[in-house]
Motif scaffolding. Structure first.
Motif, PDB file in Angstrom:
ATOM      1  N   GLY B 173      27.003  -2.126 -48.238  1.00 50.26           N
ATOM      2  CA  GLY B 173      27.854  -2.081 -47.811  1.00 50.26           C
ATOM      3  C   GLY B 173      28.660  -0.462 -47.410  1.00 50.26           C
ATOM      4  N   SER B 177      27.465   0.304 -42.802  1.00 52.30           N
ATOM      5  CA  SER B 177      28.328   1.379 -41.726  1.00 52.30           C
ATOM      6  C   SER B 177      28.385   1.747 -41.309  1.00 52.30           C
ATOM      7  CB  SER B 177      30.307   1.650 -43.063  1.00 52.30           C
ATOM      8  OG  SER B 177      29.365   2.982 -43.589  1.00 52.30           O
ATOM      9  N   GLU B 210      26.515 -11.891 -46.186  1.00 51.75           N
ATOM     10  CA  GLU B 210      26.845 -10.706 -45.951  1.00 51.75           C
ATOM     11  C   GLU B 210      25.827  -9.869 -45.217  1.00 51.75           C
ATOM     12  OE1 GLU B 210      28.400 -10.352 -49.892  1.00 51.75           O
ATOM     13  OE2 GLU B 210      27.697 -12.215 -50.235  1.00 51.75           O
ATOM     14  N   ILE B 211      24.251  -9.693 -45.703  1.00 54.83           N
ATOM     15  CA  ILE B 211      23.989  -8.937 -44.922  1.00 54.83           C
ATOM     16  C   ILE B 211      22.527  -9.493 -44.247  1.00 54.83           C
ATOM     17  CG2 ILE B 211      23.724  -6.424 -46.263  1.00 54.83           C
ATOM     18  CD1 ILE B 211      21.289  -7.860 -47.574  1.00 54.83           C
ATOM     19  N   LYS B 226      23.454  -4.942 -41.259  1.00 51.43           N
ATOM     20  CA  LYS B 226      25.749  -5.943 -41.985  1.00 51.43           C
ATOM     21  C   LYS B 226      24.729  -7.685 -41.612  1.00 51.43           C
ATOM     22  CE  LYS B 226      29.245  -3.006 -41.522  1.00 51.43           C
ATOM     23  NZ  LYS B 226      30.308  -2.638 -41.209  1.00 51.43           N
TER      24      LYS B 226
END
Lengths: 187, 239
Positions: B173, B177, B210-211, B226
């Motif tokens: 995460g 970003s 989530e990914i 992401k």
């Protein structure tokens, strides 16, 4: 048939096709996209698109960020609204598809019913407490996170609310009627 | 100014019905939906231009009245003493299977057609060229037989998975970003059993949306990005 009627019909068909084609990871189109292809009076064509969709067994759902009647919304809110075609009939044959596994669907039914019963929000802890009666704690939390991520629920300061996807896909009247009329273990 | 036809006036009156019922709190069953629909069908073929739009608005209003009738019945049903506590009791008493069937019965899934754009086809062709060397490169052979060592237990308990998932989720995460992370680079710190375990954890995060992992033809490598919340489809990647 006059040129004017033909033009209106053609525009409605164009709108229907645009709504059917999935361009993003999320289904449907935003109001501003429809305005771009159908013109600034696109809302006048919506009833015609709805009746064409109806003939094909679909319903057009319009979900806005604001609660309330569509008629009272300003242009800006309509531009941000999401227009999605959904099947007119519930999907009873699970083999045909769907995102949610059985325990996820059950958890969503629990949370949506609890949200409705309380007004428009339910404490996340209280919702988890009911789900934990049926599933392990780690799974309950994992499912709630997934339902939030998929847009079925929204979380705000520890409270759960109905997400955009539930507003589109779930008929709350049908859900509550089913919950209140099905037989339970205790009868 | 254009004068309204008799057909348009009828449709205007029908269009106003749901709002009148709502304002006056009237019983929606007082409206005879069936006769309104037969009336509308009588001259449907003769409609032109604006009349046709008004017809669609009128039909839409009839469907709103049907919805009001349905809601009226449901509200009456729920009015028989089903407060939040009663609903909670029922939810606790119901089986997971029954609750799931309640949701499925009320779920109307979005209808959409997925299509392949020309741009996407070109991307796929580029990918194919980079993958095979345009007919000259090595072919993907069968997976090597790893023998007994390949079946060695990973010894992953539920708690281990949860801890590992949490750690990788936080780490990725933070890194994702700012920019995508090359898959191979992320795995290279681990070897043997740990490497397979990390690849497994990444696949779990992919399956939950989530990914996501994509092949980037410009660098001929897989990259981690992401996710968009939707589960990925599976592909085999050598680790």
């Amino acid at each position: 048939m006059s040129d004017e009627s033909e033009e209106i019909r053609e525009k409605a068909k164009k709108g229907l096709v645009y709504l059917l084609m999935q361009r993003h990871s999320q289904p449907g189109a935003k109001g501003w996209e429809l305005k771009r292809i159908l013109g600034k009076n696109y809302m006048k064509l919506i009833p015609l698109i709805e009746s064409k969709a109806e003939e094909l067994g679909m319903t057009l759902k319009i979900v806005t960020e604001e609660e309330g009647e569509l008629e009272g919304l300003g242009d800006e809110n309509l531009d941000r609204a999401r227009f999605v075609l959904v099947s007119k009939y519930p999907l009873l044959d699970r083999e045909a598809g769907g995102w949610l596994r059985m325990e996820e669907a059950a958890s969503l039914a629990i949370v949506l019913a609890a949200i409705h019963a309380k007004g428009n929000a339910e404490s996340k802890d209280d919702a988890l407490e009911i789900i934990k009666e049926k599933l392990p704690a780690w799974r309950a939390e994992q499912i709630i996170s997934k339902l939030i991520r998929l847009g079925y629920l929204e979380e705000d300061s520890g409270y759960l609310q109905t997400g955009w996807r539930s507003k589109i896909e779930i008929d709350m009247n049908q859900l509550l009627t089913a919950i209140l009329t099905k037989r339970t273990n205790t009868g | 100014m254009r004068r309204s036809s008799k057909e348009e006036e009828l449709r205007d009156r029908i269009a106003a019905l749901p709002e009148e019922i709502r304002k006056q709190g009237a019983d929606p069953f007082a409206v005879d939906v069936s006769s309104i629909l037969s009336e509308l069908r009588k001259d449907y073929q003769k409609l032109k231009g604006e009349e046709m739009v008004k017809d669609a608005v009128a039909v839409n209003s009839v469907s709103k009245i049907v919805y009001m009738q349905d809601k009226w019945l449901s509200d009456r049903l729920r009015g028989f003493g089903f407060g939040p506590e009663k609903i909670r009791e029922r939810l606790i008493a119901m089986d997971v299977q029954v609750l799931a069937s309640c949701l499925y019965e009320s779920q109307h899934l979005p209808v959409a057609i997925r299509h392949i754009s020309t741009e996407r086809l070109k991307g796929a062709a580029d990918y194919w060229v980079s993958l095979t060397g345009w007919g000259r490169g090595s072919k993907l052979g069968p997976l090597k037989d790893l023998g007994e060592e390949g079946l060695e237990s990973l010894e992953l308990g539920i708690d281990d998975i949860e801890q590992e998932l949490k750690r990788v989720r936080e780490e990725l995460g933070a890194r994702l970003s700012s920019s995508p992370v090359p898959y191979e680079e992320y795995l290279k710190a681990k070897q043997g059993k740990d490497r397979i375990r990390l690849a497994y954890i990444i696949s779990v995060l992919c399956s939950s949306g989530e990914i996501t992992i994509r092949f980037d033809p410009s660098i001929a490598r897989y990259i981690i990005l992401k996710g968009d919340g939707l589960p990925d489809s599976s592909v085999a990647i050598a680790v």
